[in-house]
Design an enzyme around this catalytic site. Structure first.
Site, short mmCIF file in Angstrom:
data_model
loop_
_atom_site.label_atom_id
_atom_site.label_comp_id
_atom_site.label_asym_id
_atom_site.label_seq_id
_atom_site.Cartn_x
_atom_site.Cartn_y
_atom_site.Cartn_z
N LYS A 13 61.20 28.32 41.64
CA LYS A 13 62.01 27.14 41.26
C LYS A 13 62.79 27.43 39.98
CE LYS A 13 59.38 25.68 37.54
NZ LYS A 13 59.80 25.77 36.15
N VAL A 102 56.79 37.13 37.11
CA VAL A 102 55.52 36.62 36.59
C VAL A 102 55.73 36.02 35.20
CG1 VAL A 102 53.17 37.33 35.90
CG2 VAL A 102 54.28 38.38 37.89
N GLY A 104 57.53 33.71 34.17
CA GLY A 104 58.97 33.69 33.91
C GLY A 104 59.57 32.30 33.84
N MET A 106 59.38 30.28 36.38
CA MET A 106 59.85 30.02 37.74
C MET A 106 58.71 29.62 38.66
SD MET A 106 62.51 33.10 37.96
CE MET A 106 63.21 32.56 39.49
N ALA A 107 57.57 29.27 38.07
CA ALA A 107 56.42 28.72 38.79
C ALA A 107 55.82 29.68 39.81
CB ALA A 107 56.79 27.39 39.46
N GLY A 109 52.99 31.51 39.77
CA GLY A 109 51.57 31.28 40.00
C GLY A 109 51.35 29.97 40.76
N SER A 110 52.12 28.94 40.39
CA SER A 110 52.01 27.64 41.07
C SER A 110 52.45 27.78 42.52
CB SER A 110 52.92 26.61 40.39
OG SER A 110 52.56 26.48 39.04
N ALA A 111 53.49 28.58 42.76
CA ALA A 111 53.99 28.80 44.12
C ALA A 111 52.88 29.42 44.97
CB ALA A 111 55.20 29.72 44.09
N ASP A 143 53.25 22.17 38.31
CA ASP A 143 54.37 22.56 39.18
C ASP A 143 53.96 22.77 40.64
OD1 ASP A 143 56.17 22.57 37.09
OD2 ASP A 143 56.00 24.72 36.71
O1 C5P Z 1 49.93 22.37 34.18
P1 C5P Z 1 50.10 23.80 33.77
O2 C5P Z 1 48.83 24.59 33.89
O3 C5P Z 1 51.25 24.45 34.46
O4 C5P Z 1 50.49 23.77 32.21
C1 C5P Z 1 50.34 24.88 31.36
C2 C5P Z 1 50.34 24.39 29.90
O5 C5P Z 1 51.63 23.85 29.57
C3 C5P Z 1 49.35 23.27 29.63
O6 C5P Z 1 48.10 23.80 29.26
C4 C5P Z 1 50.01 22.52 28.46
O7 C5P Z 1 49.74 23.18 27.24
C5 C5P Z 1 51.50 22.69 28.74
N1 C5P Z 1 52.07 21.51 29.43
C6 C5P Z 1 52.29 20.34 28.72
N2 C5P Z 1 52.83 19.24 29.34
C7 C5P Z 1 53.15 19.29 30.65
C8 C5P Z 1 52.95 20.47 31.40
C9 C5P Z 1 52.39 21.57 30.75
O8 C5P Z 1 52.02 20.28 27.52
N3 C5P Z 1 53.66 18.22 31.22
#
Ligand code: C5P
Length: 307
Positions: A13, A102, A104, A106-107, A109-111, A143
Site C-alpha cells: 500500500k 521490508v 518500508g 508499505m505494510a 509485514g501486515s500484507a 494496517d
Molecule cells: O499497529 P502497528 O503494529 O502497525 O504499529 C506499530 C507502532 O506504530 C505501534 O507500536 C505504535 O508505536 C505506532 N502507531 C501509533 N499509532 C497508530 C499506529 C501505530 O502510534 N495509529
C-alpha cells in the site's frame, strides 16, 4: 477433498493522506488515512506438513532482509490466532515470497499477515465471516485490515476502521525504496517530540483529495498528497527530503513518504513519465532501488489451490 496447499497474493500500500492526531492514553494515535493498494505483491503459500511437525516458515524472494522466519513473523501470529480461535491442529509450512520492501512504510509485514488469514481460512475450510476476519486482522496490526480489502479506502481510529473510497481509472506511481527500513514506533515518537506535548489537533477527512480520486484527477491528487509523519522521517534520514524534491523537479505530479517511510512515492501522469522518472531517480544516486507500479489493485486473494 482436503487441500494440500493454498497460495494467496497480497499487494503493498501507499498512504495518499496520513493525518496523525495527538498520542492517546493507550500509546496509539488516532489517524485519518487514505490507503491505496498498489501492484507490488507478496505471495503466501500454506502447505501440509507431516503430522506433529507444527508450524514452520520460510522466506524467499527479492526482499528478505531482516524478515524473521519464526514465531515473530506476523504471518505466524496470524496462524496462531486462527488456530486458537477455531481450535485447529497446525502441522503446516508457510512460504512467503516477498517483493514488498521490508520496513518500508508499505505494510509488507501486515500484507503477509492478511494473506495468511485468507490462506488459513481456505486451507482449513474455516468459512470465517468477513467481519470476524476484519476483527482478527485489526488485532494483528493497524494496517492488516486494509491489506485484506485492497482497492482504495479511508481508515480512521488506528487506520483499521475502513470505508471504501471511490476512484476512477488507474494511478501511476514510481517508488524510491531503501534496503534499510525505518522503525514505525520511532517515527511516531519523533513526530510527537517535534510537535510538542501541547499538540491537540484532531485529524480531518481530506474531502478535496477524496474528490480528486473520484474524478481520477491525477494532477489534483498529486498536489494534495500529504503525510504528517513525513517531517520526522526526513529528520531521521535527511536524504529523503532531497529525493522528494528531485522527483518533483524531474516531473512528478506529487511526492510523499509512504507511512512511516522510508519509501518515497511519486505520482506521475502516465507510463512514459514513469519511465523518465525512474531514469532520473536512478541517476541521482540518492536511492537504493526504483519501482514502477499502479493502483488501486485488489486486496489479499487466493490465486491457486492444490488438492
Ligand atoms: O499497529 P502497528 O503494529 O502497525 O504499529 C506499530 C507502532 O506504530 C505501534 O507500536 C505504535 O508505536 C505506532 N502507531 C501509533 N499509532 C497508530 C499506529 C501505530 O502510534 N495509529
Amino acid at each position: 477433498m482436503p487441500v494440500k496447499s493454498v497460495t494467496v497474493r497480497v499487494p503493498a500500500k501507499v498512504n495518499l493522506q496520513l493525518s496523525v492526531g495527538p498520542k492517546e492514553p493507550d500509546g496509539y494515535h488516532n489517524l485519518v488515512s487514505v490507503f491505496q493498494a498498489i501492484s507490488i505483491f507478496d505471495d503466501v503459500t500454506i502447505k501440509l506438513s507431516e503430522p506433529g511437525a507444527g508450524l514452520s516458515i520460510s522466506i524467499s524472494g527479492d526482499q528478505t532482509h531482516g524478515v524473521p522466519a519464526d514465531a515473530n513473523n506476523l504471518a505466524a501470529k496470524a496462524v496462531a490466532l486462527i488456530s486458537k480461535e477455531y481450535d485447529l491442529t497446525v502441522d503446516a509450512h508457510i512460504e512467503i515470497k516477498k517483493s514488498i520492501p521490508v520496513a518500508g512504510g508499505m505494510a509488507g509485514g501486515s500484507a503477509d499477515a492478511a494473506a495468511t488469514l485468507v490462506a488459513c481460512d481456505a486451507y482449513w475450510h474455516a468459512g470465517i465471516p468477513r467481519d470476524q476476519l476484519d476483527a482478527m486482522a485489526a488485532t494483528l496490526g493497524s494496517d492488516v485490515p486494509f491489506m485484506l480489502h485492497g482497492g482504495c479506502a479511508l481508515g480512521i481510529a488506528r487506520g483499521d476502521v475502513l470505508s471504501p473510497v471511490m476512484t476512477r481509472g488507474s494511478f501511476h506511481w514510481v517508488l524510491a525504496t531503501y534496503v534499510d527500513g525505518l522503525s514505525t514506533a520511532e517515527i511516531y515518537e519523533k513526530t510527537d517530540q517535534m510537535r510538542g506535548f501541547e499538540f491537540d489537533e484532531m485529524p480531518e477527512v481530506p474531502t478535496e483529495l477524496l474528490s480528486a480520486l473520484a474524478r481520477g484527477d491525477a494532477p489534483a491528487l498529486g498536489r494534495l498528497l500529504h503525510n504528517d509523519l513525513q517531517s520526522a522521517a526526513i529528520a531521521a534520514r535527511p536524504t529523503l527530503g532531497r529525493v522528494l524534491e528531485h522527483g518533483i523537479d524531474s516531473g512528478a505530479l506529487g511526492a510523499v513518504i509512504s507511512g512511516s517511510g522510508p519509501t518515497c512515492a511519486f505520482l506521475v501522469r502516465d507510463e512514459s513519465s514513469a519511465i523518465d522518472l525512474v531514469v532520473a531517480l536512478k541517476a541521482s544516486g540518492l536511492v537504493d532501488d526504483v519501482l514502477r507500479t499502479h493502483g488501486p489493485v485488489h486486496g489479499a486473494r487466493v490465486i491457486s489451490t492444490s488438492r
